[in-house]
Design a protein around this motif. Structure first.
Motif, PDB file in Angstrom:
ATOM      1  N   ASN A 136      -4.929 -10.845   2.355  1.00  6.22           N
ATOM      2  CA  ASN A 136      -4.547 -11.419   3.646  1.00  6.22           C
ATOM      3  C   ASN A 136      -3.591 -12.588   3.471  1.00  6.22           C
ATOM      4  OD1 ASN A 136      -5.970  -9.629   5.218  1.00  6.22           O
ATOM      5  ND2 ASN A 136      -7.772 -10.930   5.446  1.00  6.22           N
ATOM      6  N   LYS A 137      -3.862 -13.428   2.484  1.00  9.39           N
ATOM      7  CA  LYS A 137      -2.989 -14.581   2.270  1.00  9.39           C
ATOM      8  C   LYS A 137      -1.617 -14.137   1.775  1.00  9.39           C
ATOM      9  CE  LYS A 137      -2.664 -19.251   0.571  1.00  9.39           C
ATOM     10  NZ  LYS A 137      -3.368 -20.414  -0.007  1.00  9.39           N
ATOM     11  N   VAL A 138      -1.600 -13.187   0.848  1.00  8.97           N
ATOM     12  CA  VAL A 138      -0.329 -12.697   0.316  1.00  8.97           C
ATOM     13  C   VAL A 138       0.510 -12.065   1.422  1.00  8.97           C
ATOM     14  CG1 VAL A 138       0.733 -10.983  -1.196  1.00  8.97           C
ATOM     15  CG2 VAL A 138      -1.170 -12.352  -2.034  1.00  8.97           C
ATOM     16  N   LEU A 139      -0.100 -11.204   2.216  1.00  9.19           N
ATOM     17  CA  LEU A 139       0.640 -10.494   3.257  1.00  9.19           C
ATOM     18  C   LEU A 139       1.112 -11.436   4.368  1.00  9.19           C
ATOM     19  CD1 LEU A 139      -1.543  -7.261   3.579  1.00  9.19           C
ATOM     20  CD2 LEU A 139       0.534  -7.597   2.245  1.00  9.19           C
ATOM     21  N   SER A 140       0.367 -12.506   4.596  1.00  9.69           N
ATOM     22  CA  SER A 140       0.731 -13.448   5.657  1.00  9.69           C
ATOM     23  C   SER A 140       1.841 -14.404   5.245  1.00  9.69           C
ATOM     24  CB  SER A 140      -0.500 -14.269   6.071  1.00  9.69           C
ATOM     25  OG  SER A 140      -1.512 -13.446   6.583  1.00  9.69           O
ATOM     26  N   ASN A 141       1.938 -14.696   3.948  1.00  3.20           N
ATOM     27  CA  ASN A 141       2.840 -15.755   3.497  1.00  3.20           C
ATOM     28  C   ASN A 141       4.074 -15.284   2.737  1.00  3.20           C
ATOM     29  OD1 ASN A 141       1.280 -18.022   4.468  1.00  3.20           O
ATOM     30  ND2 ASN A 141      -0.198 -17.548   2.850  1.00  3.20           N
ATOM     31  N   SER A 142       4.146 -14.010   2.393  1.00  2.00           N
ATOM     32  CA  SER A 142       5.254 -13.535   1.558  1.00  2.00           C
ATOM     33  C   SER A 142       6.400 -12.997   2.408  1.00  2.00           C
ATOM     34  CB  SER A 142       4.778 -12.437   0.608  1.00  2.00           C
ATOM     35  OG  SER A 142       3.745 -12.902  -0.225  1.00  2.00           O
ATOM     36  N   LYS A 143       7.610 -13.345   2.013  1.00  2.87           N
ATOM     37  CA  LYS A 143       8.803 -12.791   2.653  1.00  2.87           C
ATOM     38  C   LYS A 143       9.090 -11.395   2.127  1.00  2.87           C
ATOM     39  CE  LYS A 143      12.677 -12.748   5.001  1.00  2.87           C
ATOM     40  NZ  LYS A 143      12.666 -12.620   6.466  1.00  2.87           N
ATOM     41  N   LYS A 144       8.951 -11.232   0.812  1.00  2.00           N
ATOM     42  CA  LYS A 144       9.203  -9.934   0.189  1.00  2.00           C
ATOM     43  C   LYS A 144       8.103  -9.630  -0.815  1.00  2.00           C
ATOM     44  CE  LYS A 144      14.213 -10.341   0.717  1.00  2.00           C
ATOM     45  NZ  LYS A 144      15.521 -10.457   0.044  1.00  2.00           N
ATOM     46  N   LEU A 145       7.691  -8.359  -0.838  1.00  2.00           N
ATOM     47  CA  LEU A 145       6.642  -7.906  -1.737  1.00  2.00           C
ATOM     48  C   LEU A 145       7.219  -6.990  -2.801  1.00  2.00           C
ATOM     49  CD1 LEU A 145       3.924  -7.033   0.938  1.00  2.00           C
ATOM     50  CD2 LEU A 145       4.046  -9.108  -0.452  1.00  2.00           C
ATOM     51  N   LEU A 146       6.705  -7.120  -4.017  1.00  2.00           N
ATOM     52  CA  LEU A 146       7.117  -6.273  -5.129  1.00  2.00           C
ATOM     53  C   LEU A 146       5.893  -5.575  -5.693  1.00  2.00           C
ATOM     54  CD1 LEU A 146       9.522  -8.270  -4.863  1.00  2.00           C
ATOM     55  CD2 LEU A 146       9.631  -8.348  -7.356  1.00  2.00           C
ATOM     56  N   VAL A 147       6.066  -4.353  -6.159  1.00  2.00           N
ATOM     57  CA  VAL A 147       5.020  -3.639  -6.895  1.00  2.00           C
ATOM     58  C   VAL A 147       5.653  -3.037  -8.143  1.00  2.00           C
ATOM     59  CG1 VAL A 147       3.590  -3.125  -4.872  1.00  2.00           C
ATOM     60  CG2 VAL A 147       5.371  -1.516  -5.567  1.00  2.00           C
ATOM     61  N   LYS A 148       4.790  -2.640  -9.086  1.00  2.00           N
ATOM     62  CA  LYS A 148       5.279  -2.126 -10.358  1.00  2.00           C
ATOM     63  C   LYS A 148       5.184  -0.606 -10.472  1.00  2.00           C
ATOM     64  CE  LYS A 148       3.866  -6.344 -12.813  1.00  2.00           C
ATOM     65  NZ  LYS A 148       5.148  -6.771 -13.347  1.00  2.00           N
ATOM     66  N   ASN A 149       4.488   0.032  -9.525  1.00  2.00           N
ATOM     67  CA  ASN A 149       4.286   1.468  -9.652  1.00  2.00           C
ATOM     68  C   ASN A 149       4.092   2.112  -8.292  1.00  2.00           C
ATOM     69  OD1 ASN A 149       1.249   1.684  -9.039  1.00  2.00           O
ATOM     70  ND2 ASN A 149       1.335   0.085 -10.592  1.00  2.00           N
ATOM     71  N   THR A 150       4.199   3.433  -8.249  1.00  2.00           N
ATOM     72  CA  THR A 150       4.112   4.160  -6.987  1.00  2.00           C
ATOM     73  C   THR A 150       2.694   4.179  -6.427  1.00  2.00           C
ATOM     74  OG1 THR A 150       3.905   6.223  -8.238  1.00  2.00           O
ATOM     75  CG2 THR A 150       6.094   5.630  -7.451  1.00  2.00           C
ATOM     76  N   ARG A 151       1.694   3.999  -7.270  1.00  2.51           N
ATOM     77  CA  ARG A 151       0.315   3.897  -6.766  1.00  2.51           C
ATOM     78  C   ARG A 151       0.202   2.743  -5.793  1.00  2.51           C
ATOM     79  NH1 ARG A 151      -3.662   0.264  -7.506  1.00  2.51           N
ATOM     80  NH2 ARG A 151      -5.826   0.969  -7.230  1.00  2.51           N
ATOM     81  N   ASP A 152       0.622   1.555  -6.236  1.00  3.17           N
ATOM     82  CA  ASP A 152       0.510   0.366  -5.391  1.00  3.17           C
ATOM     83  C   ASP A 152       1.429   0.455  -4.179  1.00  3.17           C
ATOM     84  OD1 ASP A 152      -1.370  -0.659  -7.066  1.00  3.17           O
ATOM     85  OD2 ASP A 152      -0.032  -2.009  -8.132  1.00  3.17           O
ATOM     86  N   LEU A 153       2.577   1.102  -4.350  1.00  4.03           N
ATOM     87  CA  LEU A 153       3.501   1.287  -3.234  1.00  4.03           C
ATOM     88  C   LEU A 153       2.833   2.117  -2.134  1.00  4.03           C
ATOM     89  CD1 LEU A 153       6.545   0.589  -2.635  1.00  4.03           C
ATOM     90  CD2 LEU A 153       7.065   2.905  -3.384  1.00  4.03           C
TER      91      LEU A 153
END
Length: 361
Positions: A136-153
């Motif tokens: 919740n904190k990450v999604l509320s405060n981040s301008k851009k999100l990065l992931v390392k793999n298609t699972r997390d995407l």
């Protein structure tokens, strides 16, 4: 002279600690500092080292001796001065506690919702609440999100209705340029398969040792950790003559070990520890086949039978059977290694990709 833009990487762990996140942040930061003013903001719990970059350590406490539960006791002015603040790992209390909302906030999510199958009962018990709070904190405060793999995407999109940039890990240039050699096999004295990684329960070392009795090959173990624990385990299982523990080695030695190996095995038992697997990329960069368990990013990066072989986690019998079959089919192993090589990128590519994400619209 034009003032250089400032980038800050926030991480609870860093060199000289050995691991995937430490490796990734170091390789990115060392390249970024050619163009930018880069600072790595980390914990006082990280041992000192002769850094080739700016590293600031904040006074911290660590709960239950667990790295992810590192809590900073102070902040830093570099967070307010930075043009980009790049936080790493939503499981890290260090990153979560220091996180500020802003247009310049970038967050790399790693192994989303992966604590549910952690072998520690307490972690499994509290993981739903912990993950909910941190996400919740990450999604509320981040301008851009990065992931390392298609699972997390996929999880991020389907469960949290958020998009992200897919940024893989890279491989050092030496893995592409170092001459191929089979002389390492002379050191071992026989055919072997290779394990590279921390000697840790979550990495499946115990599973591989249990599989050793059924394997038609020696096993070489490369990586940091308490070798004595696993040597004693190998003796207890009566496979000590088939197991060679080398500890931490430099890249040249690692490459030579990869080149001489029949193939590489990644027997991890938890989603949590396989957010990307640099080991997989390093093996593929040398055109080596890989047998891995169906956890984390491994089951998304490996196409079973095409660029590697997937087996169930915590299953020494299936692991041994797959390994023995591949030992008997060198042509297939060679073909899979060449296919895997197509998926590997350099750290320079990763930094160029981050440049576009940082400063893009």
């Amino acid at each position: 002279m034009e003032k250089r833009k400032k980038i800050v990487h926030v991480t609870h762990t860093f060199y000289p600690v050995v691991g995937g996140i430490e490796k990734s942040i170091y390789e990115i930061a060392i390249r970024q500092q050619a163009k930018y003013d880069v600072t790595v903001l980390t914990s006082s719990k990280v041992p000192d080292d002769n850094y080739k970059m700016k590293v600031e350590k904040l006074r911290s406490i660590r709960l239950f001796n667990m790295p992810d539960l590192t809590i900073p006791l102070e902040s830093s002015k570099v967070l307010k001065e930075a043009d980009i603040v790049h936080y790493h790992s939503q499981n890290s209390l260090f990153s979560i506690k220091l996180m500020m909302k802003g247009e310049n906030v970038i967050f790399t999510l790693m192994a989303i919702d992966s604590l549910y199958n952690h072998p520690n009962f307490v972690i499994r018990l509290f993981s739903p609440l912990y993950s909910k709070i941190t996400m919740n904190k990450v999604l509320s405060n981040s301008k851009k999100l990065l992931v390392k793999n298609t699972r997390d995407l996929r999880i991020l999109k389907e469960k949290y209705n958020r998009d992200a940039f897919l940024v893989p890990e890279g491989v050092d240039d030496i893995f592409f340029t170092y001459p191929k050699s089979n002389r390492f096999i002379e050191r071992i004295g026989d055919e072997y398969i290779l394990y590279i990684g921390r000697l840790h329960k979550l990495k499946g070392v115990e599973v591989l040792l249990r599989a050793a009795k059924m394997l038609n090959s020696k096993i070489v173990f490369i990586g940091p950790g308490d070798i004595n624990i696993y040597r004693k385990m190998a003796e207890k299982l009566d496979v000590d003559k088939k197991c060679v523990f080398l500890g931490y080695v430099d890249d040249k030695t690692k490459i030579e070990a990869i080149d001489s190996a029949s193939f590489i095995v990644i027997p991890s038992i938890s989603e949590y520890v396989e957010a990307f697997s640099i080991t997989l990329s390093e093996a593929w960069s040398r055109e080596k086949a890989v047998i891995a368990t169906e956890v984390g990013s491994l089951r998304y990066r490996i196409i079973n039978g095409v660029n590697g072989i997937l087996v169930p986690p915590n299953d020494p019998i299936s692991l041994a059977q797959a390994a023995n079959n591949l030992l008997n089919d060198r042509r297939l192993a060679e073909k899979m290694g060449k296919e895997g090589r197509k998926e590997v990128v350099t750290w320079d590519y990763v930094v160029e990709l981050l440049d576009k994400i940082y400063w893009g619209a």
